[in-house]
Every structure is written in structure tokens, then in C-alpha cells.
Motif scaffolding. Structure first.
Motif, mmCIF file in Angstrom:
data_model
loop_
_atom_site.group_PDB
_atom_site.id
_atom_site.type_symbol
_atom_site.label_atom_id
_atom_site.label_comp_id
_atom_site.label_asym_id
_atom_site.label_seq_id
_atom_site.Cartn_x
_atom_site.Cartn_y
_atom_site.Cartn_z
ATOM 1 N N GLY A 48 0.822 -1.013 0.103
ATOM 2 C CA GLY A 48 0.009 -0.153 -0.080
ATOM 3 C C GLY A 48 0.731 1.194 -0.026
ATOM 4 O O GLY A 48 2.088 1.013 0.419
ATOM 5 N N SER A 83 0.455 4.934 1.603
ATOM 6 C CA SER A 83 -0.494 5.802 2.432
ATOM 7 C C SER A 83 0.566 7.020 2.884
ATOM 8 O O SER A 83 1.667 7.436 2.295
ATOM 9 C CB SER A 83 -0.313 4.818 3.901
ATOM 10 N N ARG A 124 -1.582 7.315 -3.763
ATOM 11 C CA ARG A 124 -1.996 6.578 -2.454
ATOM 12 C C ARG A 124 -3.057 5.552 -2.765
ATOM 13 O O ARG A 124 -3.581 5.670 -4.098
ATOM 14 C CB ARG A 124 -2.755 7.726 -1.865
ATOM 15 N N PRO A 168 -6.820 0.229 0.433
ATOM 16 C CA PRO A 168 -7.192 -0.993 0.522
ATOM 17 C C PRO A 168 -8.428 -1.773 0.758
ATOM 18 O O PRO A 168 -8.982 -2.786 0.303
ATOM 19 C CB PRO A 168 -6.429 -1.428 2.035
ATOM 20 N N ALA A 169 -9.508 -0.860 1.015
ATOM 21 C CA ALA A 169 -10.721 -0.858 1.046
ATOM 22 C C ALA A 169 -11.398 -1.551 -0.503
ATOM 23 O O ALA A 169 -12.336 -2.082 -0.783
ATOM 24 C CB ALA A 169 -11.782 0.284 1.624
ATOM 25 N N LEU A 223 -9.832 -3.024 -2.501
ATOM 26 C CA LEU A 223 -9.197 -4.326 -3.070
ATOM 27 C C LEU A 223 -10.008 -5.500 -2.397
ATOM 28 O O LEU A 223 -9.999 -6.684 -2.889
ATOM 29 C CB LEU A 223 -7.459 -4.453 -2.614
ATOM 30 N N GLY A 224 -10.595 -5.388 -1.398
ATOM 31 C CA GLY A 224 -11.533 -6.347 -0.744
ATOM 32 C C GLY A 224 -10.546 -7.331 0.047
ATOM 33 O O GLY A 224 -9.205 -7.235 0.095
ATOM 34 N N PRO A 225 -11.183 -8.272 0.773
ATOM 35 C CA PRO A 225 -10.484 -9.438 1.316
ATOM 36 C C PRO A 225 -9.434 -10.064 0.502
ATOM 37 O O PRO A 225 -9.797 -10.444 -0.731
ATOM 38 C CB PRO A 225 -11.474 -10.090 2.126
ATOM 39 N N LEU A 226 -8.515 -10.648 1.115
ATOM 40 C CA LEU A 226 -7.757 -11.568 0.344
ATOM 41 C C LEU A 226 -8.362 -12.879 0.086
ATOM 42 O O LEU A 226 -9.342 -13.374 1.124
ATOM 43 C CB LEU A 226 -6.420 -11.812 1.160
#
Lengths: 528, 217
Positions: B165, B167, B190, B193-194, B196-199
């Protein structure tokens, strides 16, 4: 008073100016002297909040940090090697007396860089104990809730969503449900968690709102200066007023060696906020001529939340690497003195206490894909210790002894965790206690965990929540700081770390420390 | 004269016991000396034998290099403690010999069976401190053994492959050792991560780990 900006609230014009206010190790070319309205020592959660609040109120603030800033590319994936880089004493600090590992981060952002971002508000009972036992009138939920709320908004504190819990966290929820024990997803300061399970080595997604990505940038945006790789060695005072701090530049990862220290610096300020951490602040005060210690309480009353963990092995894989590092908790046993949590860490760290060696040990390793780890932290208010300065060093010596009544709570918590594991369908547990069965396959077998057979010296404890070494007390003869965090003995020296807690708070302390820091920074801002 | 002879004899014995007879150390060690490296391999061989459930055996896991890297990163006091632990094991056979003729030889010179016997005794020793010494050694070596990329990948617990990421920290601070002027990120870099969603729990693992275990993604 400043309002708390969300992360997107400011324009990007601040970036060039903010970069100019950052100093990193490679930039120091000689001794230097600076002036500011306020110097804040330590960039962990409390120091970062204090620096931001004061800068946002228009004061000239310098935030000092001994460690370096870590970017994502500086993170080390190996858990053990990561600790050597981010923790004081290479992550191998131990208490004396009751021997227990305890860690303190050395990095911009302090412990928030490598903790699991848990943000819990203590229950009213904790503040009631503080009020009655320590002559505190304004330290209660009603007074602190606005500060909790503001920090929660700023950091995006929210319950961990189910989609990133992972199976090992949800099994804990299911176990609690099966036994009728209340539980809830842990509230954390995270935005967009992806479930990588690597909070302890640094969040590579930058979802975790550690101080280096949240309050420190906000402080820079508000005009603060941030000096990293500087070690404060002395607080200077004249009469009842402090005048500044001095110390030396230290190379990153120089591990306290003299060769790592270089240029001297001094910063004069109208007020000083010490936020160096519960074990470092008292050492700094002692090394500064036993400052602020008319009460004799500096370095005394050391308390921990000693914790212990059990590994449970399930019949089927639980894919433990996926999921929030600590996603679920139960506060159902707070009145009994303990809090339950789920836990994950780099597997080599979790596996260090697996029993046996050779084929036996390897067989336990092979079961890691089916493993979940749940822990308890204990409100060990009766277990006290003290912090002393190590000879010719700023590293502390920690003496601490577990009280027999707190041992009883630890035993009880072990048994409850075992009950939860078997309720969730675990086929065996590894309690990690010396002197009793290393592997237990039934609840009957686990009953021994709540008995005298579990001897205190055989418990494998850890204690990373540290408190009370510069405690807040309304009576100046019995505490170091007043309710505003100001030292009783000095007009312009404040302490903002968990050392000011009068007792351990029974829950994870980061949010409480930040709320107290926010309150006192606002008061200090008005007084300047 | 007699004193001098005794001193020479003592020095000879000390040299023979503590320094001589070790194979050259593997290249690339910064801290460990050859005796420590030899001991680590000898202990790893019996702590983590091959042919078990993990693909990399203790003797193959390059533990001397791992421990060397760990020691190099530690403060002097902690480094001393771990080296003292290694020394204690290697020469503790003087006081607690192995169960075979010549059992007082260095730990690393004993047969595998004798080394197993010593570790078994220590791991179940009635004295808590003896057990703690065993646990300390096991912990130091487990960190490197289980942390070996091949073993972590085989267990499915290696770190995920993640796009790092960007930041405010990456915008404001250089990499450790660098200057602020070396920062190459701008606000538009920048990441969120939101978005991209869960791994995926079974998704690809970090490339440095996956390389060590080509059988997995």
C-alpha cells in the motif's frame, strides 16, 4: 479548538511543506538546537495524538521519536527478525521476579506500528475504581466519551467485519455462542482490512491506521515538526519549570550502542509532554535528576495485563494465516478479571513453546493448518513491580511479581479457553503450561488447568500492556501527575502514556491512552 | 617452570576443546564462529529430523545463517545471552555427558543418538531451569526452522502476496537510511485497501516464499 479532519479532508498542498518539517537520520549533519512551544517525546499513540492536537490548536510543536519511520518496503516479513528491528532490546526484554517477556516498540508510531489496532473503551467499573481509589473526579466515561468518539471517527474505528475474520476467529464466536458466553467482533482502527493476519510485522496493505499513517501525518499537516532517530537523554528544569530536552541523534537499528549515537541536540520549549512509554518515561525522569518525584512514585506501581494463550487443533484446516490478527473477543469475564481474545502471529513465534522435539515436534508443526490460538489478558491489579534505570543506559530494569490471587485468575482463564476450544470442536489443545500434560484431548483432562497443579512458575506469560509507573492521583503525595496529566511537582511538564493510568484498565489500553492524551493536550493548549 | 608447563598444557586443552577440529564455517556468516555454526547444525539435525512432514529438514534449513542474521540484529547484551546458550549446550557435555563412550566430547561431536538422548533428558528434566535452557535453544532454532520459506509454504501459512500500500507514511517518509528528497510517491499514488477487498485464504503467497516451494502458488 481544532476539529478532527478525516484522512481525505485536507488538500494535497500540505505535502511539500510537511516533508520539509520531517527530519530523518540521513539529514542530521551536526549538533542542533531548536525552540518550540511544546516538545512531545515519543510518537506512539498518546504522543502522536498530543502532537496533533497541540499543532492543530496553532502551537509550534516538535514531535521527537528515537526510532525511524518505516515504510511498507522496510517491513520484515519474518516475525522474529521483524521484532529485532521494531522492538527495543531486540524484542527480548524480560521482567525480573516473575519472568515474563514484554516488548516496547522503537519506531515512528510506536507500538501502533506492530500491534493489532484493538480499540476498546473500558467499562464504567474501571473508571469507578479509578475515581474512588485515586481521587479522580473527571476521569470517567461521560468525560472521556467525546474524546473516544473523536478518535474513533478520525481513525475509522469499527468492529472487524465478518469477511475478514477468517475461520479461526469465527470459531471463537461459535464457541462462545455454544456456551452462552457473550462475544463480539473486536473494534479496531483499520480501514479496509484485507485479512492478511500480519498486524505484528506491519500492515503491508496500509489498512491499519497506525500513528505513522494517521495522527503523525495529521500533526505534520497541522504544522508540527517531526524529528526521528533522536534519543532524548535528559529533561532540563529550573525550579518548578522544565525548560527543554536534550539528547543525541541515533542511527536506526544501532541497538543502544554508543557507536550508533552521533550529534547532540537540544530543544527548548515552553512545555514538555513525555510520551516515551510506561517503561521509558520513568527512566528518563530518573536520569534527569529524579525529576517530578517528590511523591517517590516515579517508576513504582508497575502493572501489566499478563496474558497467556492456548493453541487448539481442529479436525479440519482453518487456514489460520487468513483473517484479522485479532478479530473476536469476549468481555464476559471482565468482572472475574480477564478478557478473552483470538490471536494470530507469525507461526514460528506461536510455535516456540510446542512440546517435544524431533518427530513429536514436527507432528505438532504439521498441525498448524488446523490451529487456532486464543488468549486471555488478566487485570492483574494486585501484581506490582517497579522500573529502574539500567546502569549507564536508558533501558529499564523491570521487577515484577505475580500475585497469588492473579494466578488464580490466570488458571481460571485457561480453563475457560479450554472449554471454548472443545465447545468449538477442537480435537486437542496445547495449553503451553509446564509440569502438566502437554497435549489435552478432552475437557475432563483440561480441568486440571484451574487447579494448583498449574504452578505460577510454569505459566508461559507475556505482558505487552504496561501501566502505572507515573500514575495519576489527585493526591500529590501519592501520584506523579494530576488528572490533567501535569506533573504535580512541575508547572509545565506533562506525561501522556499508559504510565499515568492509576490501575490497569482491564481492556486493551491504546484507545484509553489516546483519549486521555487528547484531553490533556487540549487543556495544555489552552494554558499555553 | 612447572607452572609455565601447566599453563601451556591448560591452554592446549582449552584450544583443543573449544576451538580446534571444527570444519570451516559456511560462507557469509557475520557473527557466528565455526564452532557455533557446527553446533547449530548438529542440534538442528536432531531437533528437526528429515523425512518428516515438512519438506525442509533441520540440517537443510541453513539455520547457521538464520541465527547469524538474528544475532547480528540484536543488541550486544541479548546477542551475548544467545551465544552463551549455544556455548552452554556445546560444552555442557563436560558436566552432563552423553550416554555413550566418549560422551564428554562436544555436543556436535556426539552421535545423533547421543545428542537425542541429551535433549530428551533436558526436555523432561525435573529441574525447571534445565527445561528452560532446553526450551530456549529449541525456540531460537524453531524461529529459523519453521520460518524457512519452504516449510511455511508447505503448511500454507506463508505471508500472502500483497501489493504494498501507499499511505501518507510513504508520501512523507523515505525508506530507512534514505533522504526525504528520495521519496518518489505523490498523492495520486495513494492506495485504498478497501477497494481491493479481502484476500483469498488460498491465494498466492509472497513471491520470496513461493520461490522456495515451487509446488504451491
Amino acid at each position: 479548538m481544532p476539529s478532527d479532519p478525516g484522512p481525505d479532508a485536507a488538500s494535497e498542498d500540505w505535502l511539500v511543506a510537511a516533508r520539509e518539517r520531517v527530519r530523518v537520520f540521513a539529514q542530521y549533519e551536526g549538533a542542533f538546537r531548536e525552540e518550540a512551544d511544546v516538545v512531545v517525546v515519543g510518537s506512539g499513540p498518546c504522543g502522536a495524538v498530543a502532537a496533533y492536537e497541540l499543532a492543530a490548536a496553532g502551537h509550534d510543536v516538535i514531535l521527537l521519536e528515537e526510532g525511524p519511520p518505516f515504510t511498507v518496503r522496510d517491513f520484515e516479513l519474518d516475525g522474529n527478525l521483524s521484532m529485532t528491528r521494531t522492538m527495543r532490546e531486540g524484542g527480548l526484554r524480560m521482567t525480573r521476579g516473575t519472568v515474563m517477556p514484554t516488548m516496547q516498540a522503537i519506531a515512528l508510531g510506536g507500538g501502533s506500528l506492530v500491534n493489532s489496532a484493538i480499540c476498546v473503551r473500558p467499562p464504567d467499573a474501571v473508571f469507578d475504581r479509578w475515581a474512588t481509589g485515586f481521587d479522580l473526579e473527571r476521569t470517567n466515561r461521560a468525560e472521556l466519551d467525546p474524546h473516544f468518539d473523536a478518535i474513533a471517527t478520525f481513525l475509522g474505528i469499527a468492529p472487524t467485519p465478518d469477511e475478514v475474520q477468517g475461520r479461526r476467529n469465527l470459531l471463537f464466536r461459535d464457541a462462545c455462542n455454544a456456551l452462552g458466553v457473550s462475544s463480539e467482533p473486536i473494534e479496531r482502527s483499520v480501514r479496509g482490512c484485507r485479512g492478511s493476519g500480519e498486524c505484528f510485522t506491519g500492515c503491508r496493505s496500509r489498512a491499519k491506521q497506525s500513528m505513522d499513517v494517521s495522527y503523525v501525518p495529521a500533526a505534520l499537516r497541522a504544522g508540527a515538526r517531526v524529528f526521528t532517530s533522536v534519543q532524548v537523554q535528559q529533561v532540563h528544569s529550573i525550579g518548578r519549570r522544565v525548560t527543554g530536552v536534550s539528547g543525541q541523534v541515533v542511527a536506526p537499528f544501532s541497538r543502544g550502542s554508543r557507536r550508533g549515537r552521533s550529534h547532540h541536540f537540544r530543544i527548548d520549549a515552553r512545555a514538555i509532554v513525555l510520551a516515551a512509554g510506561c517503561t521509558a518515561t520513568p527512566v528518563l525522569l530518573k536520569q534527569s535528576g529524579d525529576l517530578a518525584n517528590a511523591s517517590g512514585q516515579v517508576g513504582e506501581n508497575l502493572q501489566f495485563h499478563p496474558g497467556l494463550a492456548i493453541a487448539g487443533i481442529f479436525p479440519e484446516p482453518v487456514d489460520p494465516q487468513f483473517g484479522a490478527t485479532q478479530g473476536y473477543q469476549s468481555l464476559a469475564f471482565l468482572e472475574e478479571g480477564f478478557k478473552l481474545e483470538t490471536l494470530w502471529a507469525p507461526p514460528p513465534l506461536l510455535s516456540m513453546r510446542f512440546p517435544g522435539f524431533g518427530e513429536e515436534l514436527l507432528s505438532h508443526f504439521a498441525e498448524i493448518p488446523q490451529m487456532a490460538v486464543w488468549d486471555a489478558i488478566v487485570s492483574a491489579n494486585r501484581s506490582l513491580g517497579r522500573v529502574r534505570a539500567r546502569w549507564r543506559s536508558l533501558d529499564p530494569v523491570l521487577h515484577w511479581a505475580i500475585h497469588p490471587e492473579d494466578v488464580a485468575i490466570l488458571r481460571r482463564s485457561l480453563k475457560v479457553i479450554a472449554e471454548l476450544f472443545f465447545a468449538a470442536g477442537a480435537r486437542k489443545i496445547l495449553p503451553g503450561v509446564q509440569g502438566i500434560a502437554e497435549v489435552m484431548t478432552s475437557l475432563d483432562q483440561a480441568r486440571i488447568l484451574d487447579s494448583d497443579a498449574v504452578r505460577p512458575e510454569n505459566l508461559v506469560l507475556g505482558g505487552n500492556h504496561v501501566f502505572c509507573t507515573t500514575r495519576m492521583h489527585g493526591d500529590p503525595t501519592r501520584g506523579v501527575v494530576d488528572e490533567d496529566g501535569r506533573c504535580h511537582d512541575l508547572e509545565n511538564l506533562y506525561i501522556a502514556d499508559t504510565g499515568i493510568f492509576p490501575q490497569c484498565p482491564s481492556v486493551n489500553p491504546m484507545l484509553t491512552g489516546m483519549a486521555l492524551a487528547r484531553r490533556q493536550a487540549r487543556l495544555l493548549g489552552q494554558r499555553l | 617452570m612447572l607452572t609455565a608447563l601447566l599453563l601451556i598444557a591448560f591452554a592446549f586443552l582449552v584450544h583443543r576443546r573449544f576451538l580446534s577440529g571444527y570444519a570451516p564455517p559456511p560462507p557469509g556468516l557475520a557473527v557466528l564462529h565455526r564452532g557455533e555454526a557446527t553446533f547449530i547444525d548438529a542440534a538442528a539435525e536432531v531437533l528437526f529430523p528429515g523425512g518428516g512432514s515438512l519438506p525442509v529438514a533441520g540440517i537443510e534449513a541453513q539455520l547457521p545463517h538464520y541465527v547469524d542474521r538474528h544475532l547480528a540484529a540484536l543488541p550486544r547484551a541479548q546477542r551475548f545471552q544467545i551465544r552463551a546458550l549455544l556455548l552452554l549446550f556445546e560444552h555442557g557435555t563436560l558436566l552432563f555427558p552423553g550416554d555413550e563412550p566418549g560422551g564428554r566430547r562436544r555436543f556436535s561431536s556426539l552421535s545423533a543418538a547421543a545428542r537425542v538422548s541429551i535433549l530428551a533428558r533436558l526436555s523432561k528434566h525435573p529441574n525447571r531451569h534445565a527445561r528452560l535452557v532446553f526450551m530456549a535453544l529449541r525456540a531460537v532454532l524453531t524461529l529459523g526452522y519453521l520460518g524457512h520459506p519452504g516449510n511455511l509454504c508447505a503448511l500454507g501459512v506463508a505471508p500472502f502476496e500483497i501489493q504494498p500500500g501507499v499511505s501518507d507514511a510513504e508520501l512523507l517518509f523515505p525508506r530507512i537510511g534514505g533522504l526525504v528528497s528520495s521519496i518518489r510517491y505523490e498523492p495520486e499514488d495513494r492506495t485504498d485497501p478497501a477497494l481491493l477487498g479481502p484476500l483469498d485464504p488460498h491465494g498466492p503467497r509472497h513471491r520470496a516464499y513461493a520461490r522456495a516451494h515451487p509446488g504451491r502458488r
